[in-house]
Design an enzyme around this catalytic site. Sequence first.
Site, PDB file in Angstrom:
ATOM      1  CE1 TYR A 211      -4.322  -1.195  -0.143  1.00 50.56           C
ATOM      2  CE2 TYR A 211      -3.241  -3.032   0.941  1.00 50.56           C
ATOM      3  CZ  TYR A 211      -4.310  -2.516   0.244  1.00 50.56           C
ATOM      4  OH  TYR A 211      -5.363  -3.321  -0.082  1.00 50.56           O
TER       5      TYR A 211
ATOM      6  N   GLY B   3       2.968   3.999  -1.531  1.00 47.88           N
ATOM      7  CA  GLY B   3       3.244   4.405  -2.906  1.00 47.88           C
ATOM      8  C   GLY B   3       1.943   4.595  -3.650  1.00 47.88           C
TER       9      GLY B   3
ATOM     10  N   GLY C  94      -1.368   3.813  -5.511  1.00 47.94           N
ATOM     11  CA  GLY C  94      -2.339   2.722  -5.518  1.00 47.94           C
ATOM     12  C   GLY C  94      -2.182   1.817  -4.315  1.00 47.94           C
TER      13      GLY C  94
ATOM     14  CG  HIS D 158      -1.782   8.118   3.813  1.00 45.49           C
ATOM     15  ND1 HIS D 158      -1.236   8.224   2.560  1.00 45.49           N
ATOM     16  CD2 HIS D 158      -1.822   9.377   4.320  1.00 45.49           C
ATOM     17  CE1 HIS D 158      -0.964   9.498   2.318  1.00 45.49           C
ATOM     18  NE2 HIS D 158      -1.307  10.219   3.366  1.00 45.49           N
ATOM     19  CG  ASP D 159      -3.487   4.099  -0.082  1.00 43.64           C
ATOM     20  OD1 ASP D 159      -2.734   5.089  -0.021  1.00 43.64           O
ATOM     21  OD2 ASP D 159      -3.158   3.023  -0.624  1.00 43.64           O
TER      22      ASP D 159
ATOM     23  CG  ASP E 186      -0.348  13.846   3.824  1.00 39.97           C
ATOM     24  OD1 ASP E 186      -0.934  12.824   3.408  1.00 39.97           O
ATOM     25  OD2 ASP E 186       0.047  14.756   3.070  1.00 39.97           O
TER      26      ASP E 186
END
Length: 138
Positions: free
Chosen positions: A43, A45, A47, A63-64, A105
């Site tokens: 996860y 990076g 995508g 985070h995604d 973030d």
Amino acid sequence: MRTLWIVAVCLMGVEGHLTQFGDMINKKTGTFGLLSYVYYGCYCGLGGKGKPQDATDRCCFVHDCCYGTVNGCDPKLSTYSYSFQNGDIVCGDDDPCLRAVCECDRVAAICFGENMNTYDKKYMLYSFFDCMEESEKC
């Protein structure tokens, strides 16, 4: 080593938010933020799919998911305001979208710092083909 060099060259042109996120990671982990996490696990990076490989990769999964809740701006391109106060990251934007990106973030950087003991170099530059398990839901 060559792959790390390529990643470093690609990141040299990164502006705005990604450098801000990298700065937060650096402050919370003492590492060179983006290079340490850009292609980590399934996860970290661009995508993400499959099952998070450890607690560090789970920070990226969360985070995604957080980015998925942001409306009104592009989380990967938006530049926000923040500061460091007594070791804490403080998001300072009045714009709700930019503040939300900053909060995503901030939480991820704190998560990386709290889970440094799970960071395993075997997950650096992890193969996309090792991330074929069914993805979790946010």
